[in-house]
Design an enzyme around this catalytic site. Structure first.
Site, PDB file in Angstrom:
ATOM      1  N   HIS A  24      36.674  38.325  47.777  1.00  0.00           N
ATOM      2  CA  HIS A  24      37.404  39.440  47.165  1.00  0.00           C
ATOM      3  C   HIS A  24      36.490  40.623  46.900  1.00  0.00           C
ATOM      4  O   HIS A  24      35.271  40.509  46.907  1.00  0.00           O
ATOM      5  CB  HIS A  24      38.069  38.995  45.849  1.00  0.00           C
ATOM      6  CG  HIS A  24      37.093  38.824  44.724  1.00  0.00           C
ATOM      7  ND1 HIS A  24      36.746  39.850  43.887  1.00  0.00           N
ATOM      8  CD2 HIS A  24      36.384  37.744  44.313  1.00  0.00           C
ATOM      9  CE1 HIS A  24      35.879  39.411  42.988  1.00  0.00           C
ATOM     10  NE2 HIS A  24      35.631  38.130  43.241  1.00  0.00           N
ATOM     11  N   CYS A  25      37.116  41.765  46.652  1.00  0.00           N
ATOM     12  CA  CYS A  25      36.447  42.945  46.119  1.00  0.00           C
ATOM     13  C   CYS A  25      37.372  43.466  45.023  1.00  0.00           C
ATOM     14  O   CYS A  25      37.857  42.675  44.222  1.00  0.00           O
ATOM     15  CB  CYS A  25      36.123  43.965  47.214  1.00  0.00           C
ATOM     16  SG  CYS A  25      37.502  44.415  48.295  1.00  0.00           S
ATOM     17  N   GLU A  26      37.656  44.748  44.987  1.00  0.00           N
ATOM     18  CA  GLU A  26      38.621  45.266  44.005  1.00  0.00           C
ATOM     19  C   GLU A  26      40.056  44.967  44.454  1.00  0.00           C
ATOM     20  O   GLU A  26      40.794  44.283  43.779  1.00  0.00           O
ATOM     21  CB  GLU A  26      38.444  46.779  43.818  1.00  0.00           C
ATOM     22  CG  GLU A  26      37.208  47.167  43.061  1.00  0.00           C
ATOM     23  CD  GLU A  26      37.336  47.001  41.565  1.00  0.00           C
ATOM     24  OE1 GLU A  26      38.448  46.805  41.050  1.00  0.00           O
ATOM     25  OE2 GLU A  26      36.288  47.053  40.900  1.00  0.00           O
TER      26      GLU A  26
END
Length: 190
Positions: free
Chosen positions: A131-133
């Site tokens: 994941h990231c944002e």
């Protein structure tokens, strides 16, 4: 076709077929501001051992545990601050790095880290959540490149598959060129 120096690969001259694939690839992944595609409401399963999602998914450790996630890779560790201690009670291992979602950023510098971790997780019959944002550009671009490198699908088929599972993915135009350049460099089917 280059901006910000080495962050966007020099593609050189493309064959007619490569040019057509790049055009289709960019068209497929382009952000449509008149209709912003929704994202999956839970982590998207791209491969049996690879899931992609957002900050919201990352902080829901119970859902991750219910999906059988054994490892988390955070691509936005400077802004999404969970950490190993957050996941330890759920038996989930944690890795992280800091990447930027910017036109001049070399996202592919993190590919080996993701690929090595994903391969190790697959060998152990585990499941990796990346994941990231938003789970679109940083983590999405790396997952798309990994999918293309390991699934046996063409780059365009991988993009279609990942987009169908996640919703919008790899909308950053510079990241699109980097993923395309990666596929070309590694002689993946386009």
């Amino acid at each position: 076709m280059t901006t910000a120096g080495a962050c966007v690969p020099e593609l050189g001259s493309l064959s007619e077929k490569e040019g057509a694939v790049l055009k289709d690839f960019q068209s497929l992944l382009r952000l449509n501001l008149s209709y912003i595609e929704p994202l999956s409401t839970v982590p998207a399963e791209l491969l049996p051992h690879l899931f992609l999602g957002s900050r919201d998914d990352a902080v829901n450790a119970k859902v991750l545990q219910s999906l059988g996630i054994t490892h988390v890779l955070n691509c936005a560790a400077s802004t999404v601050r969970t950490g190993a201690a957050f996941y330890a009670p759920f038996g989930i291992e944690y890795s992280e790095f800091v990447a930027q979602d910017e036109q001049g950023y070399n996202i592919m510098q993190h590919y080996d880290l993701l690929a090595n971790l994903a391969n190790a997780v697959a060998e152990k019959k585990g499941r990796l959540f990346v994941h990231c944002e938003a789970g679109v550009n940083r983590s999405g671009s790396l997952c798309l490149a990994y999918h293309a490198a390991t699934s046996g699908m063409t780059l365009l088929e991988s993009a279609q598959h990942c987009k169908a599972r996640r919703g919008r993915i790899c909308t950053n135009p510079a990241f699109q060129l980097q993923v395309f350049g990666f596929a070309r460099k590694h002689q993946l089917p386009l």
